[in-house]
Design a protein around this motif. Structure first.
Motif, PDB file in Angstrom:
ATOM      1  N   THR A 100       0.821  -1.208   0.000  1.00  0.00           N
ATOM      2  CA  THR A 100       0.000   0.000   0.000  1.00  0.00           C
ATOM      3  C   THR A 100       0.861   1.266   0.000  1.00  0.00           C
ATOM      4  OG1 THR A 100      -0.185  -0.122   2.415  1.00  0.00           O
ATOM      5  CG2 THR A 100      -1.951  -1.123   1.122  1.00  0.00           C
ATOM      6  N   ILE A 101       1.999   1.213   0.694  1.00  0.00           N
ATOM      7  CA  ILE A 101       2.875   2.390   0.740  1.00  0.00           C
ATOM      8  C   ILE A 101       3.522   2.648  -0.605  1.00  0.00           C
ATOM      9  CG2 ILE A 101       5.037   3.276   1.704  1.00  0.00           C
ATOM     10  CD1 ILE A 101       4.152   1.880   4.360  1.00  0.00           C
ATOM     11  N   PHE A 120       7.385  11.372   1.070  1.00  0.00           N
ATOM     12  CA  PHE A 120       7.416   9.978   1.520  1.00  0.00           C
ATOM     13  C   PHE A 120       6.582   9.800   2.789  1.00  0.00           C
ATOM     14  CE2 PHE A 120       9.489   7.085   4.581  1.00  0.00           C
ATOM     15  CZ  PHE A 120       9.160   5.880   3.981  1.00  0.00           C
ATOM     16  N   SER A 121       6.754  10.700   3.756  1.00  0.00           N
ATOM     17  CA  SER A 121       5.974  10.589   4.993  1.00  0.00           C
ATOM     18  C   SER A 121       4.475  10.606   4.709  1.00  0.00           C
ATOM     19  CB  SER A 121       6.331  11.743   5.943  1.00  0.00           C
ATOM     20  OG  SER A 121       7.670  11.682   6.349  1.00  0.00           O
ATOM     21  N   VAL A 134       1.400   7.941   5.624  1.00  0.00           N
ATOM     22  CA  VAL A 134       0.224   8.364   6.388  1.00  0.00           C
ATOM     23  C   VAL A 134      -1.059   8.116   5.604  1.00  0.00           C
ATOM     24  CG1 VAL A 134      -0.954  10.362   7.385  1.00  0.00           C
ATOM     25  CG2 VAL A 134       1.506  10.044   7.747  1.00  0.00           C
ATOM     26  N   GLU A 135      -1.009   8.318   4.298  1.00  0.00           N
ATOM     27  CA  GLU A 135      -2.205   8.147   3.463  1.00  0.00           C
ATOM     28  C   GLU A 135      -2.744   6.726   3.468  1.00  0.00           C
ATOM     29  OE1 GLU A 135      -1.156   9.522  -0.401  1.00  0.00           O
ATOM     30  OE2 GLU A 135      -1.193  11.647   0.155  1.00  0.00           O
ATOM     31  N   THR A 136      -1.906   5.769   3.868  1.00  0.00           N
ATOM     32  CA  THR A 136      -2.366   4.372   3.893  1.00  0.00           C
ATOM     33  C   THR A 136      -3.039   4.010   5.216  1.00  0.00           C
ATOM     34  OG1 THR A 136      -0.305   3.453   4.811  1.00  0.00           O
ATOM     35  CG2 THR A 136      -0.394   3.789   2.424  1.00  0.00           C
ATOM     36  N   PRO A 140      -5.149  -4.484   9.510  1.00  0.00           N
ATOM     37  CA  PRO A 140      -5.931  -4.184  10.713  1.00  0.00           C
ATOM     38  C   PRO A 140      -5.006  -3.866  11.890  1.00  0.00           C
ATOM     39  CG  PRO A 140      -5.938  -6.547  10.264  1.00  0.00           C
ATOM     40  CD  PRO A 140      -5.332  -5.885   9.064  1.00  0.00           C
ATOM     41  N   GLY A 141      -5.381  -2.866  12.658  1.00  0.00           N
ATOM     42  CA  GLY A 141      -4.575  -2.460  13.804  1.00  0.00           C
ATOM     43  C   GLY A 141      -3.454  -1.508  13.448  1.00  0.00           C
ATOM     44  N   PHE A 142      -3.514  -0.908  12.272  1.00  0.00           N
ATOM     45  CA  PHE A 142      -2.449  -0.006  11.805  1.00  0.00           C
ATOM     46  C   PHE A 142      -2.263   1.173  12.760  1.00  0.00           C
ATOM     47  CE2 PHE A 142      -0.946   3.771   9.729  1.00  0.00           C
ATOM     48  CZ  PHE A 142      -0.070   3.385   8.745  1.00  0.00           C
ATOM     49  N   TYR A 143      -1.024   1.395  13.196  1.00  0.00           N
ATOM     50  CA  TYR A 143      -0.668   2.667  13.824  1.00  0.00           C
ATOM     51  C   TYR A 143       0.840   2.885  13.673  1.00  0.00           C
ATOM     52  CZ  TYR A 143       0.699   0.097  18.150  1.00  0.00           C
ATOM     53  OH  TYR A 143       1.251  -0.747  19.079  1.00  0.00           O
TER      54      TYR A 143
END
Length: 606
Positions: free
Chosen positions: A350-351, A393-394, A398-400, A406-409
């Motif tokens: 995704t990134i 890049f940052s 963040v956009e993803t 699941p549980g993305f942080y």
């Protein structure tokens, strides 16, 4: 101001109050007030620090360690009253500026110390002429000439020895400020001054180098970062180390009474193994044979270091260059729960989908997945284009945030790119470097960068074992090329073993050596070393520590310390500042090895 005559004392008490730029500021006062000392030293410089100080100067800030001034302000009156000399490499890239700042704070306090500074290590302006004269300034790790790399150095400093420090003290200096000297020179120089050592006193000089190596990292000699930390009392209040240096080069390593931590054969062994390579430890003034060191516990928190043999120093001085490598950025994501590897793959997909050109758009894109519960996914990108690796890049990461696993942080906020430097280790003939000692801006001594030796220069020893991705010529057990898939021998027949972490019986300490890393491993009994020596080959190290697999490894034996030392070539890429590893200085490499499961003979388990 009163004078202090050292001639009546059989030892010179040399204390450390700093192991790096950022160490405990109160340490200088603790060492001055905690007991008798003759010389207060501190190490503020590392290869990375030189680059950071260079960045500071380019931004209009001082090119020296400013915390040194805070410490001097706290202890200068007491040091002058008691005749304690202050010797520091905190001058960094601007020893003259640092000395002037010390002079100013002394003036404000109504004090009149004699302040000396040492010049001669800065070779930046001389690099073009040196190259024109035929000096390739070749990278000592890769052999590539500096001209072939097509880069422009930002800093270039030769490692000076202890001689200019000794000359400054002989000229009456109360405070000596240097730039890039070897860490051990902070002890060798005062030893030369106190005992009158010359280039013929190789064993004495070598003993001082070893004492300096023990002191240079502060609390690492008194129980800090120690593998068996549970054995160390009151580590939160660890005292800094001091060496009682004798005329024969032997020393007792100790600390002030009433301070926390511990000085033991184990803690001293651990520090001796830190950031070393061959048992022949090269310094400007002498080559110290680490395979001759004898350690003896002679009292509570007292370890005698003796028996060190010295050989002539190498013909060249080590030179540390840094150049601008480009820009970098990193983001760290946390992954918890099930299917960690699959979640990491999804995060990457995704990134890179949010980056124009994907992963291949960057000069370097490194992805590292470490740990568990949570696992950490660290994505680092390097490129000459600051905008590409900066907030663009940052933002892509963040956009993803709502379209990933699941549980993305994330554990890092979006940030801009930062410039990174590349370390280039090289060398120049020692005769091309001269030094000056100045007091109040006036030269009081000009001479060689090191004490003049007699005899031939020493040749670095070959490793007793080399594991390399490329075949190397065999030479009587000193060179053993490894195949692409090493065969690990089974435990000896008839010996009952139990699978458990290697660290149950073995300690380890690791660190960076430019783009390489070292890990020293030691045990506490002759029986344990007999097993470790046969078990822990370079091939087995690569099996136990996945990050080492595929990299050349040098293995050195130190039976006198019941230790082995491994140098992993290229683990840190182009040096600490350019490394994309989560652990860029390989500080935890030793603990990773200790956590690996080994076949330990049952009779060694207590």
């Amino acid at each position: 101001m009163t004078s202090h005559d050292h001639r009546g004392s059989p030892v010179l008490r040399i204390a450390n109050c700093s192991g790096f730029y950022g160490d405990r500021v109160s340490a200088a006062k603790e060492m001055v007030e905690g007991g008798p000392i003759d010389v207060l030293t501190g190490d503020w410089l590392a290869e990375l620090t030189m680059l950071l100080l260079g960045k500071a100067m380019w931004s209009g800030r001082p090119g020296y360690a400013r915390t040194f001034l805070t410490q001097v302000e706290q202890v200068l009156p007491a040091c002058l009253e008691r005749g304690i000399k202050i010797v520091s490499n905190a001058g960094g890239l601007d020893p003259a500026g640092c000395a002037a700042a010390v002079s100013e704070l002394a003036r404000r306090a109504g004090l009149t110390p004699v302040i000396a500074h040492v010049e001669g290590d800065d070779l930046l302006s001389r690099v073009p002429d040196l190259m024109s004269a035929g000096h390739r300034m070749a990278n000592t790790d890769t052999g590539q000439a500096l001209a072939e790399a097509g880069v422009t150095p930002l800093t270039a400093h030769a490692y000076l020895g202890g001689l200019p420090i000794a000359r400054a003290l002989a000229a009456g200096a109360d405070v000596v400020v240097t730039g890039r000297v070897t860490d051990a020179a902070l002890v060798v120089g005062p030893g030369m001054w106190r005992f009158g050592w010359t280039g013929d006193d190789l064993d004495e000089l070598a003993g001082a180098v070893v004492a300096g190596h023990v002191l240079e990292c502060g609390c690492q000699a008194t129980g800090g970062n120690y593998a068996f930390f549970a054995e160390v009392a009151d580590l939160a209040e660890a005292g800094f180390p001091l060496a009682e240096l004798s005329a024969d080069g032997s020393a007792v390593i100790t600390k002030h009474p009433g301070t926390g931590g511990q000085v033991s054969v184990g803690t001293v062994t651990a520090q001796l193994l830190y950031e070393i390579g061959s048992p022949r430890y090269l310094n400007p003034d002498v080559t110290a044979r680490f395979d001759t060191i004898a350690l003896q516990q002679v009292g509570a928190d007292r370890v005698r270091v003796s028996g060190v043999r010295g050989e002539p120093p190498p013909a060249d001085l080590k030179v540390s260059l840094n150049y601008a490598g480009g820009y970098r950025n990193s983001m760290i994501l946390a992954i918890e729960g099930l299917d960690v590897a699959a979640k990491a793959r999804l995060a990457e997909q995704t990134i890179w989908a949010r980056v124009d050109g994907g992963r291949d758009a960057f000069e370097t894109a490194d992805v590292e997945l470490v740990g568990s519960d949570p696992a950490l996914l660290r994505i680092s990108v390097l490129d000459q284009d600051k905008a590409k690796v900066g907030r663009a890049f940052s933002a892509a990461v963040v956009e993803t945030g709502l379209a990933s696993y699941p549980g993305f942080y994330a554990l890092t906020p979006p940030g801009d790119a930062s410039m990174y430097g590349v370390y280039w280790p090289t060398a120049v003939p020692a005769g091309l470097v001269s030094t000056r000692v100045l007091i109040d801006g006036e030269p009081v001594w000009t001479g060689a960068a090191r004490v003049q030796p007699s005899g031939r220069s020493a040749t670095p020893s070959a490793p007793d074992e080399v594991r390399s991705a490329r075949p190397a010529p065999a030479a009587a057990d000193e060179v053993r090329p490894a195949g692409p898939a090493p065969v690990i021998p089974a435990p000896a027949e008839g010996v009952e073993t139990r699978r458990m972490p290697l660290g149950v019986i073995a300690g380890a300490r690791s660190g960076d050596k430019g783009g390489n890393a070292n890990v020293g491993v030691w045990v506490r009994t002759a029986e344990e070393f007999s097993w470790l020596d046969g078990y822990l080959t370079a091939q087995r190290l690569a099996e136990l520590v996945p990050a080492v697999a595929g990299l050349p490894v040098e293995r050195y034996r130190l039976p006198n310390l019941m230790a082995l030392n491994f140098v992993v070539i290229g683990l840190l890429g182009r040096g600490v500042a350019a490394s994309t590893r989560l652990d860029p200085q390989a500080k935890a490499l030793g603990e990773e090895l200790r956590a690996a499961i080994a076949d330990v003979p049952v009779q060694l388990i207590t």
